[in-house]
Enzyme design. Structure first.
Site, short mmCIF file in Angstrom:
data_model
loop_
_atom_site.label_atom_id
_atom_site.label_comp_id
_atom_site.label_asym_id
_atom_site.label_seq_id
_atom_site.Cartn_x
_atom_site.Cartn_y
_atom_site.Cartn_z
N ARG A 14 193.80 61.04 99.96
CA ARG A 14 195.13 61.67 99.83
C ARG A 14 196.01 60.92 98.84
O ARG A 14 196.88 61.51 98.19
CB ARG A 14 195.79 61.76 101.22
CG ARG A 14 196.04 60.43 101.87
CD ARG A 14 196.29 60.57 103.37
NE ARG A 14 195.05 60.80 104.12
CZ ARG A 14 194.99 61.00 105.43
NH1 ARG A 14 196.10 61.02 106.15
NH2 ARG A 14 193.85 61.21 106.03
N LYS B 32 184.62 50.80 106.91
CA LYS B 32 183.87 51.75 107.73
C LYS B 32 182.76 51.01 108.50
O LYS B 32 182.33 49.94 108.08
CB LYS B 32 183.25 52.84 106.84
CG LYS B 32 184.24 53.84 106.27
CD LYS B 32 183.54 54.94 105.48
CE LYS B 32 184.51 55.93 104.86
NZ LYS B 32 185.20 56.79 105.85
N ASP C 295 181.51 60.91 98.22
CA ASP C 295 182.95 61.13 98.38
C ASP C 295 183.64 61.57 97.08
O ASP C 295 184.86 61.66 97.01
CB ASP C 295 183.59 59.84 98.93
CG ASP C 295 184.80 60.10 99.80
OD1 ASP C 295 184.95 61.25 100.27
OD2 ASP C 295 185.60 59.17 100.01
N ASP D 217 183.17 55.17 99.02
CA ASP D 217 184.25 54.92 99.97
C ASP D 217 183.77 53.96 101.06
O ASP D 217 183.13 54.38 102.03
CB ASP D 217 184.72 56.25 100.58
CG ASP D 217 185.91 56.07 101.53
OD1 ASP D 217 186.49 54.96 101.55
OD2 ASP D 217 186.27 57.05 102.23
N1 BES Z 1 185.82 60.11 102.78
C1 BES Z 1 186.36 60.09 104.09
C2 BES Z 1 186.17 61.42 104.84
C3 BES Z 1 184.75 61.82 105.10
C4 BES Z 1 184.14 61.48 106.30
C5 BES Z 1 184.04 62.56 104.19
C6 BES Z 1 182.84 61.86 106.54
C7 BES Z 1 182.75 62.95 104.44
C8 BES Z 1 182.14 62.60 105.62
C9 BES Z 1 187.86 59.80 104.05
O1 BES Z 1 188.29 59.02 103.00
C10 BES Z 1 188.19 59.07 105.31
O2 BES Z 1 187.66 58.01 105.49
N2 BES Z 1 189.06 59.65 106.15
C11 BES Z 1 189.43 59.04 107.37
C12 BES Z 1 190.92 59.21 107.52
C13 BES Z 1 191.53 58.38 108.61
C14 BES Z 1 191.46 56.91 108.26
C15 BES Z 1 192.97 58.79 108.78
C16 BES Z 1 188.69 59.75 108.50
O3 BES Z 1 188.42 60.95 108.37
O4 BES Z 1 188.33 59.09 109.45
ZN ZN Z 2 187.09 59.14 101.28
ZN ZN Z 3 188.15 56.93 103.38
#
Ligand code: BES
Ligand code: ZN
Ligand code: ZN
Length: 491
Positions: A343, A269, A280, A262
């Site tokens: 999601r 990121k 992920d 991811d």
């Molecule tokens: N894979 C991430 C969530 C995650 C973060 C898993 C840290 C493990 C460790 C997910 O896809 C993500 O990036 N979520 C975002 C959502 C936001 C953009 C609404 C988040 O949590 O910041």
């Molecule tokens: Zn993710």
């Molecule tokens: Zn993500």
């Protein structure tokens, strides 16, 4: 390799005998063992407190090369969680010292706060889960796992305890498989390769595996999976697994997030948060591994797994913020943020599974949000479900396995935060708060019919530091939880 035997430690030679010693009441009935513990407790360095440890190299009456005493604290304080940790630490210490074999002496005293069954289950779990090292990429494979762990049980209990130890080992092996998948770097674990690895694990078992290609995914209009995969050279897969035993209590579908890496997509990121994002796919790993264990244990449930596998990358083909996609169930989604990708793939997989396989229950497991880690920390998973009994069962499974879960709310009125001006729904919330909840609420829009629970494992799927029975890296969290839950649903 864990074996449960009833051997006479007076006669049969043992390599490294692990003996538990409490601060107060004796845990064993055997006179020779009790004498040894008394001898140890006369020394200032050993009182039987939790964390105390002492090694003897001989003791009259026991044919052992090493006798390792581990303190448990007060007898009344002994729990399954503590025993798991003790066994785990014993195995780690033995690995560090390059031992090949240890023997753990099961307590024999009646009226301990844990039953003999619970004790052998907990010790087997801790030992088995600790006896693992991910060294696939190391030339020097130092301090390898022990070749043999023997639990020494009283003769009248061996048959029953052996059955428990065997089943526990089956589940722990699946946990280690999940850990290996989580640890595997993304350059060697594209969606196609992960799909193949899952199929290989299923091959020797009563499981069917269907791997849907990108073309088939497109034919089924799974716009969520397509959109997330669009930026990567590595094409998506949707893995569908079935386990259909002759007698089945109900039909459960397990859905696991399988993002092999991811990057966040065009909402890239930062260097701090992109690191480690090969984990992920931990939801998919836990579900696939749990399927193998469920089949090995012959659980009386009809199970379907749906594992959307994708890589969230950037390129000229990547999905843009503002793009609008059509999901499998026909709903349109405005992409507010390409990093909220989990999601999207889960929604398609759940809608497809619900429609095609008509399960009674859908459980999805995903490293879904950083917000869930903010809320619950690194060791606790968030459980989101409108279904009280199902939630209770998950929380109870968490208690029993030590894979802790905490219920989170699903407030109806937060749905408005997911409104989109242009599409049916947005994939991000208009508020910066409550991100784990709005992610779950997004998913809820794609579950029509079956009972449903979502488990956010973003925190516990991975550990930066080694724990009592888990080295740093993937934890395999969710495998033991799911099996315990499925057993409850089958009961
Ligand atoms: N894979 C991430 C969530 C995650 C973060 C898993 C840290 C493990 C460790 C997910 O896809 C993500 O990036 N979520 C975002 C959502 C936001 C953009 C609404 C988040 O949590 O910041
Ligand atoms: Zn993710
Ligand atoms: Zn993500």
């Amino acid at each position: 390799m864990i074996k449960l035997k009833s051997i006479d430690i007076r006669k049969t030679p043992v390599n490294a005998l692990i003996i538990l010693a409490s601060e107060d009441k004796p845990l064993y009935t055997d006179r020779t063992v009790t004498t040894l513990i008394t001898k140890a407790r006369q020394l200032p360095e050993f009182k039987g407190a939790e964390g105390d440890r002492i090694v003897f190299y001989e003791h009259a009456g026991i044919n052992a090369r090493r006798l390792i005493l581990l303190g448990t604290g007060k007898t009344a304080s002994i729990t399954v969680a503590k025993l798991r940790k003790l066994a785990g630490k014993a195995v780690r210490a033995a690995m560090d010292n390059d031992l090949k074999k240890i023997e753990i002496l099961l307590p024999t005293r009646a009226k301990l706060p844990v039953t003999p069954e619970e004790t052998s289950q907990a010790l087997t779990e801790g030992a088995c889960l600790a006896n693992h090292r991910y060294d696939a990429y190391k030339k020097d494979k130092k301090h390898p796992p022990l070749k043999e762990i023997v639990l020494i049980a009283p003769a009248d209990k061996t048959a029953a305890l052996r059955r428990i130890a065997r089943d526990v080992q089956t589940i722990c092996r699946a946990t280690l498989t999940a850990r290996n998948w989580v640890n595997q770097p993304a350059n060697d674990q594209s969606p196609a390769l992960l799909a193949r690895a899952i199929k290989a694990q299923a091959a020797s078992r009563p499981l069917t595996v269907q791997i849907m290609s990108e073309k088939t995914i497109r034919q089924h209009t799974m716009g969520g999976i397509e959109a997330v995969a669009a930026g990567s050279q590595n094409k998506p897969r949707l893995v569908i697994m079935h386990y259909t035993p002759p007698k089945a209590k109900c039909k459960v579908a397990l859905v696991g997030k399988g993002v092999t890496f991811d990057t966040g997509g065009l909402n890239l990121k930062t260097s701090g948060s992109i690191k480690g994002m090969q984990m992920d796919m931990a939801g998919a790993a836990a579900v696939a591994a749990a399927m193998t264990a469920a089949a090995d244990l012959k659980l009386p449930l009809h199970l379907t797994a749906a594992l959307p596998l994708v890589e969230n990358m950037i390129s000229g083909n990547a999905t843009r913020p503002g793009d609008i996609i059509t999901m499998h169930d026909g709903q349109t989604v405005e992409i507010g943020n390409t990093d909220a990708e989990g999601r999207l793939i889960l929604a398609d997989a759940m809608a497809y599974t619900a429609r095609k396989h008509k399960p009674d229950i859908i459980i999805d497991m995903a490293t879904l949000t950083g917000a869930c880690m903010v809320a619950l920390g690194e060791n606790i998973a968030g459980v989101f479900s409108p279904d009280d009994p199902l939630t209770e069962a998950i929380l109870a499974a968490g208690e029993a396995t030590g894979e802790s879960c905490w219920r989170m709310p699903l407030p109806e009125d937060y749905q408005k935060l997911l409104k989109s001006n242009l599409a049916d729904i947005s994939n991000i919330s208009s508020s910066r708060w409550g991100g784990a909840i709005t992610a779950a609420l997004f998913l809820q829009n794609f579950v029509d019919g079956p009972r449903w629970a979502h488990i956010d494992i973003a925190g516990p799927a991975h550990t930066a530091k080694a724990q009592a029975f888990c080295p740093a890296g993937g934890t395999g969290f969710g495998v033991r939880l799911l099996i315990d839950l499925l057993r409850r649903l089958a009961a």
